[in-house]
Motif scaffolding. Structure first.
Motif, PDB file in Angstrom:
ATOM      1  N   MET A  67       0.813  -1.181   0.000  1.00 45.44           N
ATOM      2  CA  MET A  67       0.000   0.000   0.000  1.00 45.44           C
ATOM      3  C   MET A  67       0.861   1.251   0.000  1.00 45.44           C
ATOM      4  O   MET A  67       0.604   2.159  -0.727  1.00 45.44           O
ATOM      5  N   PHE A  68       1.872   1.318   0.849  1.00 38.52           N
ATOM      6  CA  PHE A  68       2.742   2.482   0.913  1.00 38.52           C
ATOM      7  C   PHE A  68       4.064   2.140   0.252  1.00 38.52           C
ATOM      8  O   PHE A  68       4.507   1.010   0.287  1.00 38.52           O
ATOM      9  N   ALA A  84       3.336 -11.786   3.049  1.00 35.17           N
ATOM     10  CA  ALA A  84       2.168 -11.450   2.232  1.00 35.17           C
ATOM     11  C   ALA A  84       0.925 -11.248   3.108  1.00 35.17           C
ATOM     12  O   ALA A  84       0.144 -10.324   2.874  1.00 35.17           O
ATOM     13  N   THR A  85       0.747 -12.096   4.103  1.00 37.00           N
ATOM     14  CA  THR A  85      -0.398 -11.958   5.017  1.00 37.00           C
ATOM     15  C   THR A  85      -0.305 -10.655   5.791  1.00 37.00           C
ATOM     16  O   THR A  85      -1.285  -9.925   5.932  1.00 37.00           O
ATOM     17  N   LEU A  86       0.887 -10.351   6.285  1.00 43.53           N
ATOM     18  CA  LEU A  86       1.074  -9.111   7.037  1.00 43.53           C
ATOM     19  C   LEU A  86       0.828  -7.898   6.155  1.00 43.53           C
ATOM     20  O   LEU A  86       0.173  -6.945   6.568  1.00 43.53           O
ATOM     21  N   PHE A 146      -2.824  -7.342   5.686  1.00 43.64           N
ATOM     22  CA  PHE A 146      -3.379  -6.756   6.906  1.00 43.64           C
ATOM     23  C   PHE A 146      -3.123  -5.249   6.936  1.00 43.64           C
ATOM     24  O   PHE A 146      -4.024  -4.457   7.204  1.00 43.64           O
ATOM     25  N   VAL A 147      -1.894  -4.860   6.621  1.00 40.93           N
ATOM     26  CA  VAL A 147      -1.529  -3.440   6.608  1.00 40.93           C
ATOM     27  C   VAL A 147      -2.329  -2.692   5.538  1.00 40.93           C
ATOM     28  O   VAL A 147      -2.790  -1.574   5.770  1.00 40.93           O
ATOM     29  N   GLU A 148      -2.499  -3.325   4.393  1.00 40.53           N
ATOM     30  CA  GLU A 148      -3.263  -2.675   3.328  1.00 40.53           C
ATOM     31  C   GLU A 148      -4.699  -2.421   3.778  1.00 40.53           C
ATOM     32  O   GLU A 148      -5.251  -1.338   3.543  1.00 40.53           O
ATOM     33  N   GLY A 154      -7.935   4.000   6.905  1.00 37.70           N
ATOM     34  CA  GLY A 154      -7.397   5.243   7.440  1.00 37.70           C
ATOM     35  C   GLY A 154      -6.634   5.103   8.740  1.00 37.70           C
ATOM     36  O   GLY A 154      -6.450   6.081   9.456  1.00 37.70           O
ATOM     37  N   LEU A 155      -6.140   3.883   9.046  1.00 40.21           N
ATOM     38  CA  LEU A 155      -5.498   3.641  10.336  1.00 40.21           C
ATOM     39  C   LEU A 155      -3.981   3.545  10.280  1.00 40.21           C
ATOM     40  O   LEU A 155      -3.340   3.389  11.312  1.00 40.21           O
ATOM     41  N   MET A 156      -3.408   3.624   9.091  1.00 38.87           N
ATOM     42  CA  MET A 156      -1.948   3.544   8.958  1.00 38.87           C
ATOM     43  C   MET A 156      -1.427   4.859   8.387  1.00 38.87           C
ATOM     44  O   MET A 156      -2.066   5.480   7.536  1.00 38.87           O
TER      45      MET A 156
END
Length: 94
Positions: free
Chosen positions: A1-2, A69-71, A74-76, A82-84
């Motif tokens: 995502m980032f 990949a799972t982590l 989760f981050v995505e 809007g939490l990261m």
């Protein structure tokens, strides 16, 4: 995502009677309901460590063995809610 490897979980959490957590983005623009295990995992994202360090910490402290990949998935999901935020070492790409 980032584009950044360093991400920060930025949310206020309220425990719910069933053991889950209701989290709200610090800016009030997002939120989610997380299990207590996922809330603890999200809190490992302090903005100063990359994925490998988070995976190690999750296995050691939380007894959760996850794939990268799972982590990242989760981050995505947290990011979409809007939490990261970007961490302290690298800014978000333009």
């Amino acid at each position: 995502m980032f584009g950044s490897r360093y991400r920060r979980f930025e949310a206020e959490g309220q425990p719910l009677p069933d053991g889950d957590w209701q989290v709200t983005a610090a800016d009030g623009a997002g939120g989610a309901r997380l299990s207590s295990a996922d809330y603890e995992l999200a809190r490992l994202f302090d903005g100063t460590r990359g994925t490998a360090a988070i995976l190690e910490d999750a296995a050691r402290r939380l007894k959760r063995v996850l794939s990268a990949a799972t982590l990242e998935g989760f981050v995505e999901e947290l990011g979409l809610r809007g939490l990261m935020r970007p961490g302290s070492r690298e800014p978000l790409p333009p």
